[in-house]
Design a protein around this motif. Structure first.
Motif, PDB file in Angstrom:
ATOM      1  N   TYR A 154       0.751  -1.254   0.062  1.00 50.88           N
ATOM      2  CA  TYR A 154       0.006   0.196   0.211  1.00 50.88           C
ATOM      3  C   TYR A 154       0.992   1.189   0.021  1.00 50.88           C
ATOM      4  CZ  TYR A 154      -3.216   3.453   1.697  1.00 50.88           C
ATOM      5  OH  TYR A 154      -3.910   4.789   2.038  1.00 50.88           O
ATOM      6  N   GLU A 155       0.526   2.093  -0.938  1.00 50.86           N
ATOM      7  CA  GLU A 155       1.408   3.408  -1.001  1.00 50.86           C
ATOM      8  C   GLU A 155       0.801   4.519  -0.860  1.00 50.86           C
ATOM      9  OE1 GLU A 155       3.574   2.868  -4.911  1.00 50.86           O
ATOM     10  OE2 GLU A 155       5.303   1.569  -3.812  1.00 50.86           O
ATOM     11  N   ILE A 156       1.025   5.641  -0.392  1.00 53.06           N
ATOM     12  CA  ILE A 156       0.396   7.103  -0.366  1.00 53.06           C
ATOM     13  C   ILE A 156       1.451   7.866  -0.970  1.00 53.06           C
ATOM     14  CG2 ILE A 156      -0.112   9.014   1.028  1.00 53.06           C
ATOM     15  CD1 ILE A 156      -0.425   6.868   3.553  1.00 53.06           C
ATOM     16  N   LYS A 157       1.084   8.332  -2.169  1.00 53.44           N
ATOM     17  CA  LYS A 157       1.650   9.180  -3.072  1.00 53.44           C
ATOM     18  C   LYS A 157       1.417  10.783  -2.841  1.00 53.44           C
ATOM     19  CE  LYS A 157       2.274   5.393  -6.420  1.00 53.44           C
ATOM     20  NZ  LYS A 157       3.668   5.520  -6.643  1.00 53.44           N
ATOM     21  N   ALA A 158       2.293  11.422  -3.261  1.00 56.69           N
ATOM     22  CA  ALA A 158       1.950  12.904  -3.167  1.00 56.69           C
ATOM     23  C   ALA A 158       2.439  13.505  -4.546  1.00 56.69           C
ATOM     24  CB  ALA A 158       2.798  13.587  -2.133  1.00 56.69           C
TER      25      ALA A 158
END
Length: 190
Positions: free
Chosen positions: A63-67
């Motif tokens: 699971y990745e959180i991207k900005a």
């Protein structure tokens, strides 16, 4: 049980009516399919759930959180073991008889119990300090639901249905080991 009570009563009446009529004519035993349908109705009424498939799968989630402009700012990686137990509610099985053929209409398989056990969890949140245990629990729950849905309505649904039919046929064969002269056919409820 919610087995169609009227149908059950009709089967019992067929059994007793045919038995009386046959005994009056030739003192013959009632039709094997009628006897089997009465016994099978009673067994279904006495039962609750039938586990038709138990699975244990190992997998990995990422699971990745991207900005924007930064790319990945946080991630959760974990290996896991998914266990699922699927089956049918026997009280929803209906039965019809056509000559020596007993047709069992089976409900859609359902989840009986499942779990997802994570192992080797790694979190990288150097650029995103808001990643916490709630995020981890949400990600694990989403993965558990995804695993479950593969069997209930996804790419493994056909496998679950085939296992359900096989388990029901095996159960009926066990219940009716001493009976003969009939055929059981399973079909899916609409």
């Amino acid at each position: 049980m919610q087995l169609n009570e009227q149908r059950h009563n009709q089967i019992a009446e067929d059994f007793h009516g045919d038995e009386r009529h046959a005994n009056q004519r030739e003192n013959v035993q009632p039709d094997a399919a009628i006897r089997a349908s009465v016994v099978l109705s009673q067994k279904l009424e006495q039962s609750a759930k039938l586990e038709t498939l138990h699975v244990t799968e190992e997998g990995a989630l990422n699971y990745e959180i991207k900005a924007a402009f930064l790319g990945t700012v946080a991630s959760i990686n974990a290996d896991y073991t998914y266990e699922g137990s699927f089956g049918i509610d026997l009280q929803q099985v209906t039965m019809t008889r056509d000559g020596s053929v007993l047709t069992l209409t089976l409900p859609a398989p359902e989840l009986l119990l499942d779990s997802l056990t994570p192992a080797d969890i790694t979190r990288d949140s150097a650029l995103y300090p808001y990643l916490d245990d709630n995020d981890l629990q949400r990600v694990l729950e989403d993965e558990r639901v995804s695993c479950r849905e593969r069997y209930l309505s996804g790419e493994r649904a056909a496998e679950l249905w085939d296992a359900t039919v096989a388990a029901m046929e095996a159960t009926v064969a066990q219940w009716m080991a001493d009976a003969g002269g009939f055929t059981v056919r399973c079909e899916r409820a609409e």
